[in-house]
Structures are given as C-alpha cells and as structure tokens.
Enzyme design. Structure first.
Site, PDB file in Angstrom:
ATOM      1  CG  ASP A   1      -0.366  -0.125   2.514  1.00 41.77           C
ATOM      2  OD1 ASP A   1       0.869  -0.201   2.594  1.00 41.77           O
ATOM      3  OD2 ASP A   1      -1.110  -0.124   3.526  1.00 41.77           O
ATOM      4  CB  SER A   2       4.577   1.756  -0.015  1.00 42.44           C
ATOM      5  OG  SER A   2       4.842   0.548  -0.705  1.00 42.44           O
TER       6      SER A   2
ATOM      7  CG  ASP B   1       0.414  -4.111   2.053  1.00 43.15           C
ATOM      8  OD1 ASP B   1       0.603  -5.036   2.865  1.00 43.15           O
ATOM      9  OD2 ASP B   1       1.234  -3.198   1.857  1.00 43.15           O
TER      10      ASP B   1
ATOM     11  CE  LYS C   1       3.114  -6.125   3.911  1.00 52.93           C
ATOM     12  NZ  LYS C   1       2.651  -4.913   4.609  1.00 52.93           N
TER      13      LYS C   1
ATOM     14  CD  GLU D   1       0.190  -1.618   7.941  1.00 57.62           C
ATOM     15  OE1 GLU D   1      -0.176  -0.803   8.825  1.00 57.62           O
ATOM     16  OE2 GLU D   1       0.740  -1.266   6.883  1.00 57.62           O
TER      17      GLU D   1
ATOM     18  CD  GLU E   1       7.515  -0.359   7.952  1.00 54.10           C
ATOM     19  OE1 GLU E   1       6.553  -1.073   7.573  1.00 54.10           O
ATOM     20  OE2 GLU E   1       7.719   0.793   7.525  1.00 54.10           O
TER      21      GLU E   1
END
Ligand code: KIV
Length: 272
Positions: free
Chosen positions: A52-53, A91, A121, A123, A190
């Site tokens: 999602d970056s 993501d 993925k 978070e 991270e």
C-alpha cells in the site's frame, strides 16, 4: 545449495519455509506495475509485495491511508501479469479489514479472485486476530506485519523506531507468536531494534522478513523506488540505495528535450 535458485519455476509458501529451514535469506521488494515487476521477477526476486506504499510512491499521498481496495487490485493485476516465478503478496489497504472480519474476508477474496495474487498482508496482531482467522479459513495465505505499521501512523504520531520499550517489545513478541499459531505463513517486522528482530526470527518457525529490523531476520524487504533512487528525499538509516535513478532519468529527459529543441531528434535514420 540454494533452495530458491533461479531455475525454480515458482516460489510458494513451501519454498519460503524451506529457505528459512536451510538458512537461505529471502529477498523481497515492492512492485506496483507490469514493467517493473517484469524486471524484478527476471532478476530472481523471491517475493514481490504489492504494497500500500503505492499510495505514497505511485499516487503521491503523504500516507498509505487513502489507497482503496480497487486501486490495490489494479496494481496487483498489473504485477501478476508480469510474474512467472516470484510469490506475489498484496496489502489489504486501510479500512478494508479492521474491525470487521466479514469485510476482511470479502476484501481478501476480492484481491485473490480479481488479481490472481498468491497471498495478502495485514497490519497488526491480536486486534485483528479474528480477521486473520477468517481469511485463513478461506484458504488464503496471510503474511503478518508488526512493528511500525504505517496504516496506524496517526496513532503513533511518528515514523520513528518501534518497540524500544519493554512493554511494546513484549506485545510484539506475543503478537508474532499468535500470528504464527493461527497460521500466518510469514511476518514482516518494520523498523524495530535489530536484537528484537533476531529474537523474534529465532523464536518462530515461519519466515520473518525485516525492513529496518536488522540482519538477524530471515529476509529483507524494501520499497523498490527507494532502492533504485527514484525517490530522493526519503533517507532512513535502514535504506541502501543501489542506483540514483532520479538524477539518471532527469539527465536523460533533459537531453531528450534539448535534442528536440535543437532539431537533432529525429535524425535521418529515425524517420521514414
Ligand atoms: O507497503 C509497503 O511497502 C510495505 C513494506 C514497507 C513492507 O508494507
């Protein structure tokens, strides 16, 4: 002998686990489009993350929060079309899974069905356990993500190193164990202290991929725009740049512009 040697036709969760078992480090980069994904796959990268970056480096947003599920699927479709060998993880974007496990399941299924990706993925740890369990129950491989989780940036208030304090480090270790126990195939850590990254990697049997988590983990991930120097104002300590493409591309485009202005381009060989 390398487990993931370039001749392996497809990287799977099984191959990734064998790499951890045999101590072979896992390479991972982000990718958001067909052309770049093709180069990275051809180079032999093990995992491509449609991160999602994309919200930052592709769309120019300040955070990862604005990107939508539909936009993530679009990026994932482009990457999947290019890939022959790498394992592709996508993501789940902010708002597509938190606090609602049915929504989480539907979001993961949309990604898998519409893009052809291999895993998702998410978070977070204990707070998203129910969502992770539901997605796993549908047969979708899940990669966890702990430490600095950019979707929670407004809660943290800063992008600085996480889990320096004992309480946060303890929670991270418990979350990592939980994610492994419920069936995640790997975890990203991270921006945490290297000693903590090593401790977590050594305590788990699933691969732990670090970004700013030191050298004691099972693999490394970076954002491809940072690695290639397309971004230039982002210089965290954990980043190693392999190229300065910003200046290289700028120089090439300046020459192109100048060749047009002077009438040098196109020359006789470049026209019909
Ligand atoms: O979106 C992303 O690029 C990521 C990496 C930082 C792991 O999640």
């Amino acid at each position: 002998m390398s487990v993931a040697k370039k001749e392996i036709k497809r990287i799977t969760t099984h191959v990734l686990h064998a790499m951890k078992e045999q101590g072979e480090k896992i390479s991972m980069l982000t990718a958001y489009d067909y052309s770049m994904a093709r180069i990275l796959d051809d180079a032999g990268i093990d995992i491509l993350l449609v991160g999602d970056s994309a919200s930052n480096v592709m769309a120019g947003h300040e955070t990862t929060l604005p990107i939508t599920l539909e936009q993530m699927i679009y990026h994932a479709q482009s990457v999947i079309r290019a890939v022959e060998r790498a394992f592709v993880v996508v993501d789940l974007p902010f708002g597509s899974y938190q606090g609602n496990s049915t929504k989480a399941l539907n979001s993961a299924i949309s990604i898998m069905k519409e893009s052809g990706a291999h895993a998702v993925k998410l978070e977070g740890g204990a707070e998203i356990e129910e969502s992770v369990r539901r997605i796993l129950s549908a047969g979708v491989p899940v990669m966890g993500h702990l430490g600095l989780t950019p979707q929670s940036i407004y809660k943290f208030g800063t992008y600085s190193v996480r889990a320096r304090e004992e309480a946060e480090a303890q929670k991270l270790k418990e979350d990592a164990k939980l994610l492994q126990e419920i069936g995640c195939f790997a975890i990203v850590l991270e921006k945490i202290p290297a000693v903590l990254g090593k401790e977590v990697a050594e305590s788990l049997h699933i691969p732990v991929i670090g970004i700013g988590a030191g050298n004691g983990v099972d693999g490394q991930v970076l954002v491809v725009h940072d690695v290639l120097g397309i971004t230039k104002d982002f210089n965290p300590r954990f980043l190693r740049r392999y190229l300065n493409l910003y200046e290289t591309i700028k120089g090439a485009v300046e020459t192109y512009i100048s060749d047009i202005k002077t009438g040098d381009f196109p020359n006789e060989d470049e026209q019909y």
